[in-house]
Design an enzyme around this catalytic site. Structure first.
Site, PDB file in Angstrom:
ATOM      1  N   TYR A  45       0.977  -1.227  -0.242  1.00  9.79           N
ATOM      2  CA  TYR A  45       0.170   0.215  -0.509  1.00  9.79           C
ATOM      3  C   TYR A  45       1.186   1.343  -0.454  1.00  9.79           C
ATOM      4  O   TYR A  45       1.884   1.336   0.516  1.00  9.79           O
ATOM      5  CB  TYR A  45      -1.191   0.024   1.247  1.00  9.79           C
ATOM      6  CG  TYR A  45      -1.982   1.104   1.283  1.00  9.79           C
ATOM      7  CD1 TYR A  45      -3.075   1.205   0.695  1.00  9.79           C
ATOM      8  CD2 TYR A  45      -1.598   2.443   2.589  1.00  9.79           C
ATOM      9  CE1 TYR A  45      -4.099   2.493   0.712  1.00  9.79           C
ATOM     10  CE2 TYR A  45      -2.276   3.427   2.517  1.00  9.79           C
ATOM     11  CZ  TYR A  45      -3.826   2.378   1.670  1.00  9.79           C
ATOM     12  OH  TYR A  45      -5.003   4.412   1.224  1.00  9.79           O
ATOM     13  N   ASP A  85      -0.993  15.621   6.324  1.00 11.07           N
ATOM     14  CA  ASP A  85      -1.548  15.259   5.197  1.00 11.07           C
ATOM     15  C   ASP A  85      -2.468  15.957   5.138  1.00 11.07           C
ATOM     16  O   ASP A  85      -3.844  15.757   5.395  1.00 11.07           O
ATOM     17  CB  ASP A  85      -2.151  13.646   6.038  1.00 11.07           C
ATOM     18  CG  ASP A  85      -2.756  12.878   4.875  1.00 11.07           C
ATOM     19  OD1 ASP A  85      -2.712  13.034   3.359  1.00 11.07           O
ATOM     20  OD2 ASP A  85      -3.017  12.039   5.593  1.00 11.07           O
ATOM     21  N   ASP A  90      -2.969   5.071  -2.506  1.00  8.80           N
ATOM     22  CA  ASP A  90      -3.563   6.545  -2.194  1.00  8.80           C
ATOM     23  C   ASP A  90      -4.361   7.179  -3.157  1.00  8.80           C
ATOM     24  O   ASP A  90      -3.206   8.521  -2.623  1.00  8.80           O
ATOM     25  CB  ASP A  90      -3.413   6.960  -0.346  1.00  8.80           C
ATOM     26  CG  ASP A  90      -4.414   7.955   0.171  1.00  8.80           C
ATOM     27  OD1 ASP A  90      -5.354   8.171  -0.550  1.00  8.80           O
ATOM     28  OD2 ASP A  90      -4.480   8.224   1.131  1.00  8.80           O
ATOM     29  N   ASP A 107      -6.346  10.444  -2.703  1.00  6.76           N
ATOM     30  CA  ASP A 107      -7.171  11.395  -2.245  1.00  6.76           C
ATOM     31  C   ASP A 107      -8.146  11.708  -2.896  1.00  6.76           C
ATOM     32  O   ASP A 107      -8.855  10.740  -3.104  1.00  6.76           O
ATOM     33  CB  ASP A 107      -5.777  12.783  -1.997  1.00  6.76           C
ATOM     34  CG  ASP A 107      -4.540  12.667  -0.758  1.00  6.76           C
ATOM     35  OD1 ASP A 107      -4.603  11.439   0.221  1.00  6.76           O
ATOM     36  OD2 ASP A 107      -3.949  12.758  -0.839  1.00  6.76           O
ATOM     37  N   HIS A 143      -7.755   4.471  -5.049  1.00  5.45           N
ATOM     38  CA  HIS A 143      -9.241   4.620  -4.393  1.00  5.45           C
ATOM     39  C   HIS A 143      -8.699   6.223  -4.053  1.00  5.45           C
ATOM     40  O   HIS A 143      -8.101   7.113  -3.773  1.00  5.45           O
ATOM     41  CB  HIS A 143      -9.256   4.289  -2.867  1.00  5.45           C
ATOM     42  CG  HIS A 143      -8.397   4.663  -1.015  1.00  5.45           C
ATOM     43  ND1 HIS A 143      -8.447   5.576  -1.300  1.00  5.45           N
ATOM     44  CD2 HIS A 143      -7.173   3.464  -0.939  1.00  5.45           C
ATOM     45  CE1 HIS A 143      -7.095   6.085  -0.060  1.00  5.45           C
ATOM     46  NE2 HIS A 143      -6.813   4.584  -0.088  1.00  5.45           N
ATOM     47  N   GLU A 172     -11.563   9.461  -2.568  1.00  5.27           N
ATOM     48  CA  GLU A 172     -12.399   9.737  -1.590  1.00  5.27           C
ATOM     49  C   GLU A 172     -13.239  10.486  -1.063  1.00  5.27           C
ATOM     50  O   GLU A 172     -12.934  11.634  -2.895  1.00  5.27           O
ATOM     51  CB  GLU A 172     -11.798  10.042  -0.100  1.00  5.27           C
ATOM     52  CG  GLU A 172     -10.548  11.370   0.354  1.00  5.27           C
ATOM     53  CD  GLU A 172      -9.245  10.836   0.795  1.00  5.27           C
ATOM     54  OE1 GLU A 172      -9.456  12.541   1.679  1.00  5.27           O
ATOM     55  OE2 GLU A 172      -8.636  10.452   0.705  1.00  5.27           O
ATOM     56  N   CYS A 222      -6.412  14.392   6.999  1.00  4.43           N
ATOM     57  CA  CYS A 222      -6.636  12.906   7.642  1.00  4.43           C
ATOM     58  C   CYS A 222      -7.971  12.321   7.740  1.00  4.43           C
ATOM     59  O   CYS A 222      -8.185  12.824   8.353  1.00  4.43           O
ATOM     60  CB  CYS A 222      -4.702  12.629   9.017  1.00  4.43           C
ATOM     61  SG  CYS A 222      -4.870  10.930   9.640  1.00  4.43           S
ATOM     62  N   ARG A 265     -13.602   5.503  -1.604  1.00  2.86           N
ATOM     63  CA  ARG A 265     -13.156   5.428   0.446  1.00  2.86           C
ATOM     64  C   ARG A 265     -14.446   6.582   0.259  1.00  2.86           C
ATOM     65  O   ARG A 265     -14.902   7.673  -0.475  1.00  2.86           O
ATOM     66  CB  ARG A 265     -11.945   6.291   0.017  1.00  2.86           C
ATOM     67  CG  ARG A 265     -11.844   6.219   1.474  1.00  2.86           C
ATOM     68  CD  ARG A 265     -10.755   7.093   2.478  1.00  2.86           C
ATOM     69  NE  ARG A 265     -10.547   7.781   2.993  1.00  2.86           N
ATOM     70  CZ  ARG A 265      -9.345   8.696   3.660  1.00  2.86           C
ATOM     71  NH1 ARG A 265      -7.986   8.415   3.234  1.00  2.86           N
ATOM     72  NH2 ARG A 265      -9.288   9.308   4.588  1.00  2.86           N
ATOM     73  N   GLU A 286     -14.246   4.548   5.991  1.00  2.60           N
ATOM     74  CA  GLU A 286     -12.789   5.665   6.940  1.00  2.60           C
ATOM     75  C   GLU A 286     -12.926   4.844   8.247  1.00  2.60           C
ATOM     76  O   GLU A 286     -14.238   5.861   8.238  1.00  2.60           O
ATOM     77  CB  GLU A 286     -12.170   6.385   5.860  1.00  2.60           C
ATOM     78  CG  GLU A 286     -11.126   6.919   7.575  1.00  2.60           C
ATOM     79  CD  GLU A 286      -9.892   6.382   7.098  1.00  2.60           C
ATOM     80  OE1 GLU A 286     -10.227   5.036   7.734  1.00  2.60           O
ATOM     81  OE2 GLU A 286      -8.987   6.026   6.341  1.00  2.60           O
ATOM     82  N   ASN A 338      -9.080  -0.641   7.421  1.00  2.00           N
ATOM     83  CA  ASN A 338      -8.180   0.403   7.363  1.00  2.00           C
ATOM     84  C   ASN A 338      -7.775   0.325   8.782  1.00  2.00           C
ATOM     85  O   ASN A 338      -8.011   0.702   9.960  1.00  2.00           O
ATOM     86  CB  ASN A 338      -8.056   1.982   7.406  1.00  2.00           C
ATOM     87  CG  ASN A 338      -7.173   2.968   7.758  1.00  2.00           C
ATOM     88  OD1 ASN A 338      -5.727   2.490   7.723  1.00  2.00           O
ATOM     89  ND2 ASN A 338      -7.064   3.932   7.154  1.00  2.00           N
TER      90      ASN A 338
END
Length: 303
Positions: free
Chosen positions: A48, A62, A89, A91, A116, A118, A126, A161, A191, A213
């Site tokens: 990942y 983040d 990731d 974002d 993914h 989101e 984050c 996500r 998440e 996660n």
């Protein structure tokens, strides 16, 4: 030697096959190519690339400061070193739907097996911090449709996500997950769920693979792989775990150096030079180099 022998296309095929296998896949977060090689050697099913870890490596929080190009570059550096599939990731896709499409193709060119997108507002935060905001249903669905339409390899896994749990609760998370599947998501990543029962609710609500996660110090309990498998979770990530362990060791080593003036007392805690050479396959490079520079054509051979 050098890079992976397995093509990105084959890695994507493998990832899809394993997601459909019914077994729980373990993806540990790699913070550089060397850590990815260790993950592969230790027998995990994938690697990942965490947006939080990439941001931290750059010295940033983040909060959406990393660029798509920076993420793609690190994803390529990691993906090309291993035979395992890489999940990234991405974002929010780094902007509007057209930016999402560009991000997908950048990462596809980088050799990743999946990514993914989101549903947070830009700039994102984050996933386990308070105060997150999410976009409306229409915007969230557009991002996923843009990502699915942009991929050129149909085996590239596009995962959705959702961060809506902390803002609007579990029922809203179930509805959002179903909406994103209807928009074309191959898998869902809810998440910051609060307990095993919430993971079970998402698992019952959708008919695509579900990711859990297991990040430390977050909102979700640290469930075991057995517990997750029993729920029917398909993939678990440990996004920043190895970076946290490594940075903890860095701080402890510097404390020892400051106090003792030498690191001799903790050399048994270090990775040995011989082990590093084994990981980077030093002998193969040495053999290759020697065979080129010591080769001499025999008599009668053409120049």
């Amino acid at each position: 030697m050098l890079y992976s022998h397995r093509s990105p296309a084959r890695k994507r095929e493998t990832f899809r096959e394993r997601l459909d296998s019914g077994s729980l896949l373990r993806f540990a977060g790699a913070f550089n190519p060397l850590s990815a090689k260790v993950i592969e050697e230790k027998g995990l099913e994938g690697v990942y690339v965490s947006g939080a870890a990439v941001s931290a490596e750059l010295g940033h929080p983040d909060i959406g400061l990393t660029t798509a190009s920076e993420l793609a570059a690190r994803s390529q550096e990691i993906s090309r070193m291993i035979e395992l599939p890489t999940l990234v990731d991405a974002d929010t896709g780094f902007g509007e739907p057209m930016n999402v499409a560009r991000t997908v193709q950048l990462l596809e060119d980088a050799g990743v097996a999946g990514l993914h997108i989101e549903d947070q507002v830009n700039p994102k935060r984050c996933g386990h911090l308070d105060g997150k905001e999410v976009v409306d249903d229409a915007t969230a669905a557009k991002r996923i449709r843009a990502a699915v339409d942009a991929r050129r390899d149909p085996n590239l896994v596009v995962m959705a996500r959702t961060d809506i749990r902390m803002a609007d609760g579990l029922p809203a998370t179930v509805r959002r997950a179903q909406l994103l599947v209807d928009a074309g998501a191959d898998a869902v990543f809810p998440e910051a769920l609060r307990d095993a029962g919430e993971f079970e609710a998402i698992r019952r609500a959708v008919d695509v693979p579900v990711l859990a996660n297991m990040t430390e110090f977050g909102k979700s309990p640290l469930l075991t792989t057995r517990q997750l498998a029993d729920i029917g979770i398909n993939l678990v990530i440990y996004p920043v775990s190895l970076l946290r362990v490594a940075m903890g060791a860095v701080e402890r080593a510097l404390d020892v150096l400051t106090v003792q003036g030498t690191l001799e007392s903790i050399t048994d805690e270090m990775q040995h030079r011989a082990r590093l050479y084994e990981l980077v396959d030093y002998e193969a490079y040495n053999s290759f180099d020697s065979s080129i520079y010591t080769y001499r054509p025999g008599r009668g051979q053409d120049d």
